[in-house]
Design a protein around this motif. Structure first.
Motif, PDB file in Angstrom:
ATOM      1  N   LYS A 229       0.793  -1.232   0.000  1.00  0.00           N
ATOM      2  CA  LYS A 229       0.000   0.000   0.000  1.00  0.00           C
ATOM      3  C   LYS A 229       0.825   1.281   0.000  1.00  0.00           C
ATOM      4  O   LYS A 229       0.265   2.361  -0.186  1.00  0.00           O
ATOM      5  CB  LYS A 229      -0.931   0.007   1.210  1.00  0.00           C
ATOM      6  N   THR A 230       2.150   1.192   0.195  1.00  0.00           N
ATOM      7  CA  THR A 230       2.922   2.436   0.271  1.00  0.00           C
ATOM      8  C   THR A 230       4.129   2.492  -0.658  1.00  0.00           C
ATOM      9  O   THR A 230       4.756   3.552  -0.760  1.00  0.00           O
ATOM     10  CB  THR A 230       3.406   2.704   1.710  1.00  0.00           C
TER      11      THR A 230
ATOM     12  N   VAL B  33      13.139   1.663  -5.416  1.00  0.00           N
ATOM     13  CA  VAL B  33      11.867   1.698  -4.696  1.00  0.00           C
ATOM     14  C   VAL B  33      11.222   3.076  -4.838  1.00  0.00           C
ATOM     15  O   VAL B  33      11.869   4.092  -4.593  1.00  0.00           O
ATOM     16  CB  VAL B  33      12.051   1.359  -3.200  1.00  0.00           C
ATOM     17  N   TRP B  34       9.941   3.067  -5.223  1.00  0.00           N
ATOM     18  CA  TRP B  34       9.121   4.277  -5.292  1.00  0.00           C
ATOM     19  C   TRP B  34       8.247   4.281  -4.047  1.00  0.00           C
ATOM     20  O   TRP B  34       7.624   3.276  -3.726  1.00  0.00           O
ATOM     21  CB  TRP B  34       8.237   4.247  -6.536  1.00  0.00           C
ATOM     22  N   ARG B  35       8.169   5.423  -3.359  1.00  0.00           N
ATOM     23  CA  ARG B  35       7.459   5.491  -2.078  1.00  0.00           C
ATOM     24  C   ARG B  35       6.391   6.583  -2.084  1.00  0.00           C
ATOM     25  O   ARG B  35       6.560   7.614  -2.710  1.00  0.00           O
ATOM     26  CB  ARG B  35       8.453   5.798  -0.949  1.00  0.00           C
ATOM     27  N   ARG B  36       5.327   6.370  -1.315  1.00  0.00           N
ATOM     28  CA  ARG B  36       4.308   7.404  -1.094  1.00  0.00           C
ATOM     29  C   ARG B  36       4.789   8.420  -0.076  1.00  0.00           C
ATOM     30  O   ARG B  36       4.266   9.516  -0.002  1.00  0.00           O
ATOM     31  CB  ARG B  36       3.005   6.781  -0.567  1.00  0.00           C
TER      32      ARG B  36
ATOM     33  N   LEU C  50       9.945   9.815  -4.291  1.00  0.00           N
ATOM     34  CA  LEU C  50       9.166  10.124  -3.098  1.00  0.00           C
ATOM     35  C   LEU C  50       7.796  10.643  -3.505  1.00  0.00           C
ATOM     36  O   LEU C  50       7.637  11.180  -4.599  1.00  0.00           O
ATOM     37  CB  LEU C  50       9.884  11.176  -2.257  1.00  0.00           C
ATOM     38  N   TYR C  51       6.839  10.526  -2.615  1.00  0.00           N
ATOM     39  CA  TYR C  51       5.481  11.024  -2.850  1.00  0.00           C
ATOM     40  C   TYR C  51       4.917  10.491  -4.173  1.00  0.00           C
ATOM     41  O   TYR C  51       4.239  11.204  -4.903  1.00  0.00           O
ATOM     42  CB  TYR C  51       5.438  12.556  -2.832  1.00  0.00           C
TER      43      TYR C  51
END
Length: 163
Positions: free
Chosen positions: A21-22, A96-99, A110-111
């Motif tokens: 989910k993130t 890694v791509w992150r929320r 990020l975001y």
């Protein structure tokens, strides 16, 4: 507008679940366990450390935006993320791509406006079959950006910010 582009391929795997989910991740590792629910592709030609110096420098610049194009057969999705001066971009195998705003050597965006669980299910179906994933990363510097930490109006971002 300064920009840098990276292109590479990776491959799906039967264990891809893409339910995280993130985050979502692409790795150069050969295998995937069922617990790797953020991983969407393996056998990547690049990890964070393999990105060009120009690309990494731009991603660490205030106001940098990352556009990630994921293509698998007829399915294409575009992911928008932010760069940050805090990005290390030194992991040998992972991207890694992150929320969120969390950074480590694996973090590239990020975001992010997508997570593994938000990616189109037709893309995930193809990746579960082991199909090739073509990835294009475009880092763009917005010279008019006034705030290095302000993400690019990503949907649902207000859920991540404590006020």
């Amino acid at each position: 507008m300064p920009r840098a582009v990276e292109r590479f391929s990776a491959f799906g795997h039967p264990e891809v679940t893409a339910t995280h989910k993130t985050t979502f991740e692409i790795t150069a590792e050969q295998h995937l366990s069922p617990s790797g629910n953020c991983i969407i592709a393996v056998r990547s030609e690049k990890g964070a450390a393999d990105l060009s110096d120009q690309f990494r420098e731009l991603m660490r610049s205030p106001g940098c935006r990352l556009i990630t194009e994921l293509r698998c057969k007829e399915v294409e999705v575009t992911v928008t993320s932010s760069g940050s001066p805090g990005l290390l971009l030194d992991h040998q195998t992972d991207l890694v791509w992150r929320r969120s705003s969390f950074t480590c050597g694996r973090t590239i965006g990020l975001y992010s406006d997508y997570t593994a669980g938000m990616l189109p299910r037709d893309l995930i179906t193809l990746l579960k079959l082991g199909e090739q994933l073509d990835v294009t990363l475009t880092a763009e510097l917005d010279p008019d950006s006034s705030d290095e930490h302000e993400p690019y109006g990503l949907p649902g971002l207000n859920l991540l910010i404590d006020e």
